[in-house]
Design a protein around this motif. Structure first.
Motif, PDB file in Angstrom:
ATOM      1  N   UNK A 102     -11.958   3.485  -7.933  1.00  0.00           N
ATOM      2  CA  UNK A 102     -13.335   3.426  -7.426  1.00  0.00           C
ATOM      3  C   UNK A 102     -13.519   2.527  -6.208  1.00  0.00           C
ATOM      4  N   UNK A 103     -12.455   2.267  -5.463  1.00  0.00           N
ATOM      5  CA  UNK A 103     -12.580   1.503  -4.227  1.00  0.00           C
ATOM      6  C   UNK A 103     -13.389   2.257  -3.193  1.00  0.00           C
ATOM      7  N   UNK A 104     -14.243   1.544  -2.486  1.00  0.00           N
ATOM      8  CA  UNK A 104     -15.113   2.164  -1.484  1.00  0.00           C
ATOM      9  C   UNK A 104     -14.431   2.137  -0.118  1.00  0.00           C
ATOM     10  N   UNK A 105     -14.284   3.276   0.541  1.00  0.00           N
ATOM     11  CA  UNK A 105     -13.661   3.283   1.876  1.00  0.00           C
ATOM     12  C   UNK A 105     -14.462   2.458   2.883  1.00  0.00           C
ATOM     13  N   UNK A 106     -13.733   1.866   3.831  1.00  0.00           N
ATOM     14  CA  UNK A 106     -14.376   1.035   4.837  1.00  0.00           C
ATOM     15  C   UNK A 106     -13.402   0.685   5.939  1.00  0.00           C
ATOM     16  N   UNK A 107     -13.562  -0.475   6.560  1.00  0.00           N
ATOM     17  CA  UNK A 107     -12.738  -0.823   7.721  1.00  0.00           C
ATOM     18  C   UNK A 107     -11.344  -1.345   7.372  1.00  0.00           C
ATOM     19  N   UNK A 108     -11.030  -1.476   6.088  1.00  0.00           N
ATOM     20  CA  UNK A 108      -9.722  -2.014   5.714  1.00  0.00           C
ATOM     21  C   UNK A 108      -8.595  -1.189   6.321  1.00  0.00           C
ATOM     22  N   UNK A 109      -7.666  -1.881   6.963  1.00  0.00           N
ATOM     23  CA  UNK A 109      -6.525  -1.227   7.595  1.00  0.00           C
ATOM     24  C   UNK A 109      -5.316  -1.305   6.678  1.00  0.00           C
ATOM     25  N   UNK A 110      -4.676  -0.189   6.430  1.00  0.00           N
ATOM     26  CA  UNK A 110      -3.492  -0.169   5.583  1.00  0.00           C
ATOM     27  C   UNK A 110      -2.307  -0.778   6.321  1.00  0.00           C
ATOM     28  N   UNK A 111      -1.484  -1.488   5.540  1.00  0.00           N
ATOM     29  CA  UNK A 111      -0.319  -2.169   6.111  1.00  0.00           C
ATOM     30  C   UNK A 111       0.941  -1.732   5.375  1.00  0.00           C
ATOM     31  N   UNK A 112       2.068  -1.876   6.030  1.00  0.00           N
ATOM     32  CA  UNK A 112       3.352  -1.571   5.417  1.00  0.00           C
ATOM     33  C   UNK A 112       3.500  -2.339   4.111  1.00  0.00           C
ATOM     34  N   UNK A 113       3.896  -1.644   3.050  1.00  0.00           N
ATOM     35  CA  UNK A 113       4.055  -2.271   1.746  1.00  0.00           C
ATOM     36  C   UNK A 113       2.866  -2.108   0.825  1.00  0.00           C
ATOM     37  N   UNK A 114       1.741  -1.648   1.349  1.00  0.00           N
ATOM     38  CA  UNK A 114       0.574  -1.362   0.506  1.00  0.00           C
ATOM     39  C   UNK A 114       0.803  -0.072  -0.279  1.00  0.00           C
ATOM     40  N   UNK A 115      -0.018   0.104  -1.307  1.00  0.00           N
ATOM     41  CA  UNK A 115      -0.184   1.418  -1.915  1.00  0.00           C
ATOM     42  C   UNK A 115      -1.678   1.718  -1.926  1.00  0.00           C
ATOM     43  N   UNK A 116      -2.026   2.992  -1.799  1.00  0.00           N
ATOM     44  CA  UNK A 116      -3.428   3.391  -1.843  1.00  0.00           C
ATOM     45  C   UNK A 116      -3.606   4.533  -2.829  1.00  0.00           C
ATOM     46  N   UNK A 117      -4.500   4.331  -3.774  1.00  0.00           N
ATOM     47  CA  UNK A 117      -4.866   5.387  -4.704  1.00  0.00           C
ATOM     48  C   UNK A 117      -6.071   6.127  -4.131  1.00  0.00           C
ATOM     49  N   UNK A 118      -5.926   7.418  -3.969  1.00  0.00           N
ATOM     50  CA  UNK A 118      -6.984   8.255  -3.394  1.00  0.00           C
ATOM     51  C   UNK A 118      -7.460   9.218  -4.475  1.00  0.00           C
ATOM     52  N   UNK A 119      -8.704   9.079  -4.860  1.00  0.00           N
ATOM     53  CA  UNK A 119      -9.333   9.941  -5.855  1.00  0.00           C
ATOM     54  C   UNK A 119     -10.311  10.841  -5.106  1.00  0.00           C
ATOM     55  N   UNK A 120     -10.263  12.139  -5.390  1.00  0.00           N
ATOM     56  CA  UNK A 120     -11.053  13.103  -4.623  1.00  0.00           C
ATOM     57  C   UNK A 120     -11.652  14.148  -5.555  1.00  0.00           C
ATOM     58  N   UNK A 121     -12.905  14.499  -5.302  1.00  0.00           N
ATOM     59  CA  UNK A 121     -13.547  15.561  -6.054  1.00  0.00           C
ATOM     60  C   UNK A 121     -14.320  16.469  -5.118  1.00  0.00           C
ATOM     61  N   UNK A 122     -14.395  17.747  -5.496  1.00  0.00           N
ATOM     62  CA  UNK A 122     -15.152  18.715  -4.691  1.00  0.00           C
ATOM     63  C   UNK A 122     -15.847  19.704  -5.608  1.00  0.00           C
ATOM     64  N   UNK A 123     -16.990  20.180  -5.142  1.00  0.00           N
ATOM     65  CA  UNK A 123     -17.762  21.202  -5.843  1.00  0.00           C
ATOM     66  C   UNK A 123     -17.744  22.465  -4.998  1.00  0.00           C
ATOM     67  N   UNK A 124     -17.398  23.586  -5.619  1.00  0.00           N
ATOM     68  CA  UNK A 124     -17.480  24.892  -4.967  1.00  0.00           C
ATOM     69  C   UNK A 124     -18.203  25.836  -5.929  1.00  0.00           C
TER      70      UNK A 124
END
Length: 274
Positions: free
Chosen positions: A85-107
């Protein structure tokens, strides 16, 4: 007591086909984002890319405006010790980080929901192993589902696999869920538990399974933004999720681009997609 009496939504085969359309859009969006993850990119840039892709392909972001306070973005972008549930923003990813990306869509009124955790550049060996273990536990959980079985068969398979791999924390306060005409529906799908408990797995039941695993404690804190969830000990976390169903032919991972055919086959599970 019937399934609908307990708030569990059972879909027709035609409705599952519509869920596949939404799920495939989510899966393709996550593949696009995975390829865009690199040192120097911001989480907001990933969010912008996700929203454009979903809307350009006839979908609506499930998360944007969801709940209270309204979630302000298309994806959840959780970095390092942020589990979900992290909110996207200006944080810049750096080498050695991991990022969990959760995505949902309605069709066409139907939801798809999935998540991946992606390494940024080169990550430590224990972090890479955390990602492997968490993703594999997701597939082991889905592979354990059979028509006539119980939801906790999934939970038990997730927990058993993770426990066998080492000393990891498995979140218990956050679970998977039913999904369909709403993003979060009954039943809950815990990531720990004994076999043979909970609702029956029947044709037309769609579930989002989402193990959340840490390198340390299973305990978490909620940030002041009322959304972001982090580990209490600062340990790295991983989160993988798929929406899936079980047909008479086998399992069908609605948010996997190939429907889950390759990974299910590796686990000896028949493919139930159309």
């Amino acid at each position: 007591m019937g399934f609908r009496d307990r708030g569990i939504e059972i879909k027709t085969p035609e409705q599952i086909d519509l869920m596949r359309v939404a799920g495939l859009l989510v899966g393709e969006t996550l593949e696009l984002l995975r390829s865009a993850v690199r040192p120097g990119v911001t989480t907001l840039e990933l969010d912008t890319l996700a929203e454009a892709h979903i809307r350009d392909h006839g979908g609506v972001p499930s998360f944007k405006g969801y709940s209270h306070p309204p979630f302000p973005a298309t994806i959840c972008a959780s970095v390092n010790d942020e589990v979900v549930h992290g909110i996207p923003g200006p944080r810049t990813l750096a080498d050695g980080d991991v990022i969990s990306i959760d995505c949902g869509a309605i069709v066409a009124g139907w939801h798809g929901d999935a998540a991946v955790t992606v390494p940024v550049g080169e990550v430590a060996d224990d972090v890479a192993e955390l990602l492997r273990v968490t993703e594999e536990s997701l597939w082991r959980g889905m592979a354990a589902a059979r028509l006539g079985g119980r939801v906790s068969d999934i939970s038990h398979a997730v927990e058993s696999y993770v426990r066998a791999q080492g000393r990891y924390g498995i979140l218990e306060d956050y679970t998977g869920h039913g999904i369909g005409t709403e993003m979060h529906m009954a039943p809950n799908v815990p990531n720990v538990g004994r076999r043979g408990r909970g609702p029956s797995i029947v044709e037309g039941l769609a579930l989002a399974v989402e193990p959340m695993v840490t390198l340390g404690s299973k305990h978490t804190d909620l940030h002041a933004d009322e959304w972001t969830v982090s580990t209490v000990d600062g340990s790295y976390a991983a989160h993988f999720e798929h929406t899936f169903t079980v047909t008479p032919e086998g399992a069908w991972v609605l948010t996997a681009v190939d429907g889950g055919r390759e990974r299910l086959a590796a686990l000896g599970v028949p493919f139930g997609g159309r």
